[in-house]
Write an enzyme that holds these catalytic residues in place. Structure first.
Site, PDB file in Angstrom:
ATOM      1  N   ASP A 115       0.964  -1.294   0.071  1.00  0.00           N
ATOM      2  CA  ASP A 115       0.056  -0.042   0.165  1.00  0.00           C
ATOM      3  C   ASP A 115       0.821   1.351  -0.134  1.00  0.00           C
ATOM      4  O   ASP A 115       2.112   1.189   0.369  1.00  0.00           O
ATOM      5  CB  ASP A 115      -0.771  -0.094   1.106  1.00  0.00           C
ATOM      6  CG  ASP A 115      -2.238   0.760   1.009  1.00  0.00           C
ATOM      7  OD1 ASP A 115      -2.261   1.379  -0.201  1.00  0.00           O
ATOM      8  OD2 ASP A 115      -2.753   0.770   1.902  1.00  0.00           O
ATOM      9  N   MET A 116       0.439   2.413  -0.603  1.00  0.00           N
ATOM     10  CA  MET A 116       1.099   3.506  -0.398  1.00  0.00           C
ATOM     11  C   MET A 116       0.521   4.597   0.840  1.00  0.00           C
ATOM     12  O   MET A 116      -0.565   4.476   1.266  1.00  0.00           O
ATOM     13  CB  MET A 116       0.689   4.341  -1.784  1.00  0.00           C
ATOM     14  CG  MET A 116       1.542   5.529  -2.035  1.00  0.00           C
ATOM     15  SD  MET A 116       3.207   5.317  -2.070  1.00  0.00           S
ATOM     16  CE  MET A 116       3.569   4.295  -3.479  1.00  0.00           C
ATOM     17  N   ARG A 166      -2.535  -0.571  -8.403  1.00  0.00           N
ATOM     18  CA  ARG A 166      -4.069  -0.370  -7.975  1.00  0.00           C
ATOM     19  C   ARG A 166      -3.994   1.392  -7.939  1.00  0.00           C
ATOM     20  O   ARG A 166      -3.169   2.192  -7.236  1.00  0.00           O
ATOM     21  CB  ARG A 166      -4.084  -0.524  -6.531  1.00  0.00           C
ATOM     22  CG  ARG A 166      -5.554  -0.290  -5.729  1.00  0.00           C
ATOM     23  CD  ARG A 166      -5.831  -0.565  -4.420  1.00  0.00           C
ATOM     24  NE  ARG A 166      -7.117  -0.635  -4.044  1.00  0.00           N
ATOM     25  CZ  ARG A 166      -7.543   0.165  -3.036  1.00  0.00           C
ATOM     26  NH1 ARG A 166      -6.658   1.024  -2.497  1.00  0.00           N
ATOM     27  NH2 ARG A 166      -8.827   0.101  -2.571  1.00  0.00           N
TER      28      ARG A 166
END
Length: 289
Positions: A115-116, A166
């Site tokens: 995830d960022m 994503r």
């Protein structure tokens, strides 16, 4: 209110509860990403506990043959331990931990989404994803945020390597020097980048709950003969369940992010405090079906 919010947007406190939700979503034709809430650990033991939860999740995915993968944050894996200087232990520790999990995912045919987080982690997150991808191609990808000016270049950088992305709009408060401050500009950049990803040869996740954007992207797919299996729409657990069902019925791939864990309260409070738009987003979706 806290308990009501947790029941709506968080799939319980335990791995078992999250897996039960994943099984139900799979029965409804929806794929799942399991997300153990937590971030910014300060001790190596905490990072290893977080890694243990993800190991358990991957074991459950394999044993139950779930259509599921996992998403994790680097600060949850120890990225910040020791600070950000040359002597910091965190980046190496986090990469070692995530490498173990990616190797596990590759072995069972699953996937790890890194995830960022805030902009101070953007380059480190992308670079680590690249290194791990070249060790385990197809088993790891990351998240890009459309409100960042740099994201168009990052899209091309990762597409050139075949790395899955994503695409989301972005949930952290960032300065106008590096991110679009206007919602209209963020939306426009999101649509532009989503179309680039959908028409590429790299499978991507289009993460949005905005039905206007979804409709525009559906028209793009039809007009440009983009295969429906070239991408998937991604949404959060408990949000726009009506739209999730409509997309599944129309033959699109849908993946729901399923967060769980005892860290839900501090996690949500930090996100809400960082950006008032997050409060409005949750409030608007709380009463929708």
């Amino acid at each position: 209110m806290g308990r009501r919010v947790s029941r709506r947007f968080v799939a319980g406190m335990t791995v078992e509860e999250a897996v039960a939700v994943a099984e139900q979503l799979n029965r409804e034709g929806i794929d799942v990403t399991l997300d153990s809430l937590g971030e910014s650990v300060t001790e190596m033991s905490q990072a290893e506990v977080s890694a243990g939860v993800y190991t358990q999740l991957l074991n459950e995915i394999e044993a139950r043959r779930l259509r599921a993968n996992v998403s994790l944050k680097l600060t949850q894996m120890g990225m910040d331990i020791g600070g950000h200087g040359a002597e910091a232990a965190g980046p190496g520790l986090a990469e070692n931990i995530v490498a173990r999990l990616v190797e596990h995912a590759a072995r069972i045919g699953s996937f790890v989404r890194i995830d960022m987080e805030g902009s101070e982690y953007t380059e480190a997150t992308i670079a680590m994803t690249e290194r791990l991808y070249h060790r385990w191609p197809g088993a790891v990808g990351t998240v890009l945020q459309a409100y960042m000016f740099r994201t168009a270049d990052d899209v091309e950088r990762l597409l050139a390597q075949g790395i899955r992305m994503r695409l989301c709009k972005g949930a952290y408060k960032e300065p106008a020097s590096i991110a679009f401050p206007s919602k209209a500009d963020v939306d426009a950049n999101y649509v532009k980048l989503a179309k680039r990803l959908m028409a590429s040869q790299v499978f991507c996740g289009i993460a949005t709950h905005d039905e206007t954007i979804v409709d525009e992207l559906k028209r793009f797919v039809a007009a440009h003969a983009v295969e429906k299996n070239a991408f998937e729409f991604q949404m959060l657990y408990g949000i726009r369940r009506d739209l999730q069902r409509k997309l599944v019925d129309a033959g699109f791939g849908v993946r729901v992010y399923v967060p769980f864990g005892r860290e839900w309260y501090p996690y949500f409070m930090r996100r809400l405090a960082e950006r008032p738009a997050n409060v409005l987003f949750l409030a608007k979706n709380f009463f929708k079906s």
